[in-house]
Enzyme design. Structure first.
Site, PDB file in Angstrom:
ATOM      1  N   GLU A 186      51.418  78.883  19.558  1.00  0.00           N
ATOM      2  CA  GLU A 186      51.187  78.325  20.893  1.00  0.00           C
ATOM      3  C   GLU A 186      52.330  78.639  21.840  1.00  0.00           C
ATOM      4  O   GLU A 186      52.126  78.768  23.037  1.00  0.00           O
ATOM      5  CB  GLU A 186      50.978  76.808  20.806  1.00  0.00           C
ATOM      6  CG  GLU A 186      50.738  76.159  22.163  1.00  0.00           C
ATOM      7  CD  GLU A 186      50.159  74.762  22.069  1.00  0.00           C
ATOM      8  OE1 GLU A 186      50.371  73.990  23.018  1.00  0.00           O
ATOM      9  OE2 GLU A 186      49.494  74.450  21.073  1.00  0.00           O
ATOM     10  N   LYS A 187      53.534  78.777  21.286  1.00  0.00           N
ATOM     11  CA  LYS A 187      54.696  78.994  22.139  1.00  0.00           C
ATOM     12  C   LYS A 187      55.737  79.808  21.375  1.00  0.00           C
ATOM     13  O   LYS A 187      55.695  79.880  20.125  1.00  0.00           O
ATOM     14  CB  LYS A 187      55.273  77.653  22.613  1.00  0.00           C
ATOM     15  CG  LYS A 187      55.628  76.709  21.479  1.00  0.00           C
ATOM     16  CD  LYS A 187      56.160  75.394  22.002  1.00  0.00           C
ATOM     17  CE  LYS A 187      55.087  74.508  22.576  1.00  0.00           C
ATOM     18  NZ  LYS A 187      54.182  73.955  21.543  1.00  0.00           N
ATOM     19  N   ASP A 198      49.128  74.409  18.399  1.00  0.00           N
ATOM     20  CA  ASP A 198      49.491  73.049  18.018  1.00  0.00           C
ATOM     21  C   ASP A 198      48.263  72.325  17.463  1.00  0.00           C
ATOM     22  O   ASP A 198      47.131  72.587  17.896  1.00  0.00           O
ATOM     23  CB  ASP A 198      50.047  72.287  19.221  1.00  0.00           C
ATOM     24  CG  ASP A 198      51.481  72.696  19.548  1.00  0.00           C
ATOM     25  OD1 ASP A 198      52.101  73.384  18.717  1.00  0.00           O
ATOM     26  OD2 ASP A 198      51.974  72.345  20.632  1.00  0.00           O
ATOM     27  N   ASP A 221      46.166  70.028  17.873  1.00  0.00           N
ATOM     28  CA  ASP A 221      45.484  69.059  18.706  1.00  0.00           C
ATOM     29  C   ASP A 221      44.401  69.777  19.515  1.00  0.00           C
ATOM     30  O   ASP A 221      44.183  70.977  19.361  1.00  0.00           O
ATOM     31  CB  ASP A 221      46.463  68.316  19.630  1.00  0.00           C
ATOM     32  CG  ASP A 221      47.245  69.251  20.541  1.00  0.00           C
ATOM     33  OD1 ASP A 221      46.868  70.427  20.695  1.00  0.00           O
ATOM     34  OD2 ASP A 221      48.257  68.797  21.114  1.00  0.00           O
ATOM     35  N   TYR A 231      56.879  67.190  15.574  1.00  0.00           N
ATOM     36  CA  TYR A 231      56.030  67.418  16.753  1.00  0.00           C
ATOM     37  C   TYR A 231      55.943  66.162  17.625  1.00  0.00           C
ATOM     38  O   TYR A 231      55.510  65.106  17.154  1.00  0.00           O
ATOM     39  CB  TYR A 231      54.639  67.833  16.280  1.00  0.00           C
ATOM     40  CG  TYR A 231      53.651  68.129  17.372  1.00  0.00           C
ATOM     41  CD1 TYR A 231      53.778  69.275  18.150  1.00  0.00           C
ATOM     42  CD2 TYR A 231      52.584  67.269  17.620  1.00  0.00           C
ATOM     43  CE1 TYR A 231      52.862  69.552  19.155  1.00  0.00           C
ATOM     44  CE2 TYR A 231      51.664  67.545  18.612  1.00  0.00           C
ATOM     45  CZ  TYR A 231      51.807  68.681  19.372  1.00  0.00           C
ATOM     46  OH  TYR A 231      50.894  68.951  20.370  1.00  0.00           O
ATOM     47  N   ARG A 271      54.233  65.446  20.597  1.00  0.00           N
ATOM     48  CA  ARG A 271      53.044  65.064  21.378  1.00  0.00           C
ATOM     49  C   ARG A 271      51.996  64.419  20.465  1.00  0.00           C
ATOM     50  O   ARG A 271      50.828  64.796  20.473  1.00  0.00           O
ATOM     51  CB  ARG A 271      52.470  66.273  22.100  1.00  0.00           C
ATOM     52  CG  ARG A 271      53.429  66.871  23.121  1.00  0.00           C
ATOM     53  CD  ARG A 271      52.921  68.200  23.658  1.00  0.00           C
ATOM     54  NE  ARG A 271      53.887  68.819  24.557  1.00  0.00           N
ATOM     55  CZ  ARG A 271      53.752  68.903  25.875  1.00  0.00           C
ATOM     56  NH1 ARG A 271      52.676  68.417  26.457  1.00  0.00           N
ATOM     57  NH2 ARG A 271      54.676  69.477  26.621  1.00  0.00           N
TER      58      ARG A 271
END
Length: 724
Positions: A7-8, A106, A108, A331, A333
């Protein structure tokens, strides 16, 4: 070629570090290994694609016109985001060469979608596997890479995210244009943005502001009986007990069962003073309290806001830095407060690491009992994420900032609490009947502190005087009321929202829903927004001039108040958006239909457009006098002619007869200008005179040191050099 898409970049580097080397660095990718066994790791930078603008579907939709509403695309499109187009091109070349793709977004809803949409955009036909990484610790990353799953198992998660994205587009684009154009017809400027989450949040603040403005304090009365036991062999310590009203006095009580009539209060006091009574309830016990669970993001933001007065976005940014740069926490979030049972094995390593990272907690680490096991470890309560806890890393990547130290310390404390003894409270209750009236005395004290030794408290919190313990009386024992004291108090309005209380309201939104059945449903899927978006939602409302800061409080601007007054309750109340979240959750679980969800929303939007087109010209949005609100009910006001000249009248007349003289529109400061928000923290700017002349500074100084030059009595657009 095997391709991992993270994701990043930080996650991409962590994946590369867990794969067999050597590692070769390239523009936007890392190659691990050599020859035919080489694996390439690349990454997104958040969403690389975004929903297409209206003009992409229909050139006529470029202009904002009421006759074009509602706007419903026949086929949905996404377009590359300009700021990350280069990385998208890198991924295009890699996706076309890949024999298998490992989706490493991620774990989610949004993390699933943002990688899925890139894979779909380039039409990849190779197999796609899913790796779930929520901890950048090398051992955790390596374990996740060893256990990939078929990405098709997560298609419902992607469907839920895609339904949310398209619904937000339909709702935000159509309603923002609808209400902005309606305001422009009445001569107002600017954009009045409407969103399915941001608008109900604004509605919460406006409703609280209106409640406070309309609040009228009233006296209420408490009756305290001063008592002691009558028998010589009983515990003779005196004690005070508070009167407990019953149904006989219902007409004299308010909604919080406070007695409003002084005459009645005096009558009760006279009836019991000097009279004997009897203990009808005696209960004494030692109550154990288990430690609180480790923190989710919302719980972390609420606690940091309460303890450190940190804004929600600041807490999220700080936690993200601890996760990505320093790799000191898992993580951040996360909406979960539980831990996988397998994580219990790492406890001694993590406890040791906490003591090395934060010397303040070294003693607590030594005192922790790793043999204890709280309720936090529960696989049945863990979904895509687990609670935010420290990692086994024993040193940061560079020096921690003051904010990072505070957030790490708070997260670590909640983890260490899991290895502390339970807190033991000594509790007591005596209920006494005197002349037909009941009085109650309560006792509570901490017998064994246990985990509460790690609990942080506000330094300025008022310390209550320690109460004397109650006498140990038994049911049926006789007592005497020596006297009865009558104490007058005044009712108090609720406080304006703060960062912590607004986040708490967004997290527990069922409290603000009036419908009992809906409130029951929302307890399971509670919340406005998600853990990852709530801070950004609040920040957006500040940036769009809907909210401003008044010291530590958050209040609505006149623009925000006027918008909520003009909107239907279904748009400004939290009920609908919370139902959205429940529906999106049902889609994720495979029980809901995303197509039907979108069709139902379209029908709702058609109704909003039809209502607005049929609305009379005298509605609040057209008549509001530049956001001036009624002093009685806080609705918008309009100018009217009277026999003494023009004045402002409430738009709800004749239901509300609030008025205000036109000259009573007091400026916010001595310049005659309306408050202008600080570009850094959104508190009002104040015009000050310094050694070099006039300038504008933040009213929250010294907490915020933002300054701007003065330009003929107004803040200049260019910021001065500022230290925060």
């Amino acid at each position: 070629m095997r391709l991992y898409i993270a994701e990043k970049p930080s996650l991409g580097r962590a994946i590369a570090a867990a794969l067999p080397g050597p590692v070769q660095k390239g523009p936007g990718w890392l190659r691990c290994g050599s020859g035919d066994d080489a694996t390439v790791v690349s990454w997104c930078i958040g969403h690389l694609l975004e929903p297409a603008e209206p003009a992409r579907y229909n050139p006529q939709w470029q202009k904002w016109r009421l006759q074009d509403l509602p706007m419903f695309p026949a086929h949905w499109e996404v377009t590359p985001k300009e700021s990350v187009r280069k990385q998208l091109a890198v991924l295009e070349g890699l996706v076309r060469k890949a024999s298998v793709i490992f989706h490493a977004g991620d774990p989610d809803r949004e993390g699933q979608l943002l990688v899925d949409e890139v894979i779909r955009y380039f039409g990849a036909t190779c197999p796609v596997q899913r790796v779930l990484i929520n901890d950048l610790n090398p051992d955790a990353v390596a374990k996740a890479l060893r256990n990939p799953r078929d990405n098709r198992e997560f298609r419902r998660l992607s469907h839920s995210a895609l339904a949310r994205q398209r619904a937000d587009w339909l709702y935000g684009i159509n309603l923002t244009r609808l209400y902005t154009l309606s305001y422009r017809k009445s001569g107002e400027d600017g954009v009045y943005s409407v969103g399915r989450v941001q608008t109900p949040v604004l509605g919460l603040v406006v409703e609280r502001d209106n409640t406070i403005a309309a609040f009228e304090p009233k006296p209420f009365y408490r009756i305290l009986a001063n008592l002691h036991a009558l028998e010589d062999d009983s515990d003779q310590r005196p004690f005070a007990a508070r009167w407990m009203p019953d149904e006989r006095f219902r007409d004299h009580l308010d909604e919080e069962d406070r007695l409003l009539g002084r005459t009645v209060a005096q009558q009760v006091a006279d009836e019991v003073s000097g009279r004997p009574g009897k203990v009808i309830e005696a209960r004494f016990r030692d109550r154990k309290e288990a430690p609180p669970l480790p923190l989710s993001l919302s719980a972390l933001q609420i606690e940091a806001g309460r303890l450190f007065r940190m804004g929600a976005k600041e807490v999220l940014d700080t936690a993200q830095n601890l996760y990505e740069r320093h790799q000191l926490i898992t993580y951040p979030r996360s909406d979960c407060r539980y831990l996988p049972e397998g994580h219990y094995e790492q406890r001694t390593t993590i406890i040791r690491a906490i003591g090395q990272v934060d010397p303040e907690l070294a003693t607590a680490c030594t005192d922790a009992n790793p043999e204890l096991r709280s309720a936090a470890w529960n696989d049945g309560k863990v979904d895509a994420h687990h609670a935010i806890i420290p990692t086994a890393r024993s040193r940061p990547s560079g020096q921690l900032s003051a904010a990072e130290q505070k957030i790490y310390n708070l997260i670590a404390r909640y983890y260490l609490m899991q290895f502390c003894a339970e807190t033991v409270h000594r509790e007591g209750r005596l209920t006494v009947a005197i002349s037909g009236h009941n009085f109650r005395a309560n006792e509570t004290a901490i017998l064994t502190p246990g985990w509460k030794t790690l609990e942080l408290r506000l330094k300025e919190a008022r310390q209550e005087a320690e109460k004397a313990p109650l006498p140990r009386l038994e049911k049926g024992e006789a007592v005497l009321c020596d006297s009865a004291d009558l104490r007058e108090r005044m009712t108090q309005p609720p406080q304006h929202f703060t960062d912590a209380t607004l986040l708490s309201a967004m997290t527990n939104i069922a409290r603000f829903v009036s419908d009992a059945d809906l409130r029951k449903t929302l307890r399971e899927t509670d919340g406005l927004g998600t853990e990852a978006t709530r801070a950004a939602i609040i920040d957006t409302l500040f940036r769009r001039d809907y909210l401003y800061r008044d010291s530590r409080f958050i209040r609505a601007t006149d623009k925000g108040t006027a918008l909520i007054a003009a909107l239907p309750a279904s748009v400004s109340k939290p009920d609908m958006t919370a139902i959205w979240e429940a529906t999106l959750e049902s889609i994720r679980q495979g029980q809901g239909d995303p197509r039907q969800f979108i069709e139902n929303l379209k029908e709702q939007i058609r109704g909003f457009v039809g209502q607005r087109e049929a609305a009379p010209a005298g509605q609040p949005a057209s008549d509001s006098a530049h956001g001036v609100h009624c002093p009685k009910c806080r609705a918008p006001m309009r100018e009217r002619d009277g026999k003494f000249g023009r004045f402002l009248a409430c738009t709800r007349f004749p239901d509300c007869k609030g008025t205000r003289p036109i000259e009573d529109q007091a400026p916010a400061d001595g310049t005659g200008q309306k408050p202008i928000p600080c570009p850094h923290c959104f508190s009002p700017l104040v015009r000050r005179k310094g050694k070099k002349g006039w300038f504008w500074g933040c009213s929250s100084y010294p907490a915020c040191r933002q300054t701007l030059d003065d330009n003929n009595g107004l803040p200049a657009t260019g910021l001065r050099k500022t230290t925060h």
